[in-house]
Design a protein around this motif. Structure first.
Motif, PDB file in Angstrom:
ATOM      1  N   ASP A  37       0.834  -1.197   0.000  1.00 50.40           N
ATOM      2  CA  ASP A  37       0.000   0.000   0.000  1.00 50.40           C
ATOM      3  C   ASP A  37       0.868   1.245   0.000  1.00 50.40           C
ATOM      4  N   TYR A  38       0.285   2.342  -0.475  1.00 47.20           N
ATOM      5  CA  TYR A  38       0.911   3.659  -0.442  1.00 47.20           C
ATOM      6  C   TYR A  38       0.166   4.514   0.567  1.00 47.20           C
ATOM      7  N   LEU A  39       0.900   5.401   1.231  1.00 46.56           N
ATOM      8  CA  LEU A  39       0.284   6.236   2.258  1.00 46.56           C
ATOM      9  C   LEU A  39       0.476   7.710   1.942  1.00 46.56           C
ATOM     10  N   THR A  40      -0.573   8.459   2.105  1.00 49.10           N
ATOM     11  CA  THR A  40      -0.522   9.908   1.943  1.00 49.10           C
ATOM     12  C   THR A  40      -0.587  10.548   3.327  1.00 49.10           C
ATOM     13  N   PRO A  41      -0.345  11.841   3.437  1.00 47.79           N
ATOM     14  CA  PRO A  41      -0.486  12.495   4.748  1.00 47.79           C
ATOM     15  C   PRO A  41      -1.883  12.329   5.353  1.00 47.79           C
ATOM     16  N   VAL A  42      -2.899  12.293   4.520  1.00 46.41           N
ATOM     17  CA  VAL A  42      -4.267  12.094   5.033  1.00 46.41           C
ATOM     18  C   VAL A  42      -4.385  10.707   5.674  1.00 46.41           C
ATOM     19  N   GLN A  51      -4.450  -0.034  10.362  1.00 48.55           N
ATOM     20  CA  GLN A  51      -5.510  -0.922   9.887  1.00 48.55           C
ATOM     21  C   GLN A  51      -5.064  -1.710   8.658  1.00 48.55           C
ATOM     22  N   ARG A  52      -4.389  -1.048   7.729  1.00 47.70           N
ATOM     23  CA  ARG A  52      -3.930  -1.718   6.513  1.00 47.70           C
ATOM     24  C   ARG A  52      -2.866  -2.760   6.835  1.00 47.70           C
ATOM     25  N   ALA A  53      -1.961  -2.423   7.747  1.00 46.20           N
ATOM     26  CA  ALA A  53      -0.916  -3.367   8.137  1.00 46.20           C
ATOM     27  C   ALA A  53      -1.524  -4.593   8.817  1.00 46.20           C
ATOM     28  N   ALA A  54      -2.493  -4.365   9.683  1.00 51.30           N
ATOM     29  CA  ALA A  54      -3.161  -5.484  10.367  1.00 51.30           C
ATOM     30  C   ALA A  54      -3.895  -6.372   9.373  1.00 51.30           C
ATOM     31  N   ALA A  55      -4.535  -5.780   8.386  1.00 53.47           N
ATOM     32  CA  ALA A  55      -5.249  -6.563   7.372  1.00 53.47           C
ATOM     33  C   ALA A  55      -4.285  -7.417   6.554  1.00 53.47           C
ATOM     34  N   GLY A 115       5.797  -1.015  13.500  1.00 52.96           N
ATOM     35  CA  GLY A 115       5.024  -1.877  14.382  1.00 52.96           C
ATOM     36  C   GLY A 115       5.834  -2.231  15.616  1.00 52.96           C
ATOM     37  N   GLN A 116       5.283  -3.120  16.428  1.00 54.77           N
ATOM     38  CA  GLN A 116       5.993  -3.576  17.619  1.00 54.77           C
ATOM     39  C   GLN A 116       7.222  -4.357  17.182  1.00 54.77           C
TER      40      GLN A 116
END
Length: 145
Positions: A37-42, A51-55, A115-116
């Protein structure tokens, strides 16, 4: 794929803008840097990376490595036979932990852990995973450059 998952480094990022979510799957014969996935400041503002990492982690557990890789945006594969070293920087007091995989011939791949993360058991598990291959695993204090 006959590679069995041994160590799952969950919820890491690389890049500057946009940031990219990456999980590193250390299997019996190679490591997969799975960009999903890509992440923006929003995204960062509203906490969607968690949430995306957990999924994605759930998908790895429930459906397996091949299924997770199929859904990835991009996958970088590094065979342990061509990998020279893996440096694990603990992050120190102010930085995030960082993992750098250095192949013998190509450029290094670096991810920062969001993450942890407990560096001691991770380092031991990774050493066990690459045992039998000519790969050096080093743990270093600080955040590394």
């Amino acid at each position: 794929m006959t590679d069995e998952l041994r160590v799952h480094l969950h919820y890491t990022m690389r890049g500057s803008y946009p940031l990219r979510l990456v999980d590193v799957l250390f299997c019996t014969e190679r490591a997969y840097f799975v960009e999903y996935d890509y992440l923006t400041p929003v995204d960062l503002l509203f906490g969607s990376p968690d949430q995306r990492a957990a999924a994605f982690a759930s998908q790895v557990v429930e459906e397996g490595v091949p299924a997770a890789i199929e859904t990835a945006e991009q996958v970088e594969t590094q065979s342990y036979d061509t990998l020279d070293s893996v440096d694990i920087h603990t992050g120190g007091r102010v930085g995030r932990p960082k993992i750098t995989a250095q192949p013998r011939a190509d450029s290094a791949t670096t991810v920062r852990v969001h993450g942890q993360f407990d560096p001691e058991p991770f380092t031991q598990a990774l050493r066990s995973t690459v045992d039998g291959h000519d790969v050096t695993v080093r743990q270093r204090d600080g955040f590394g450059f």
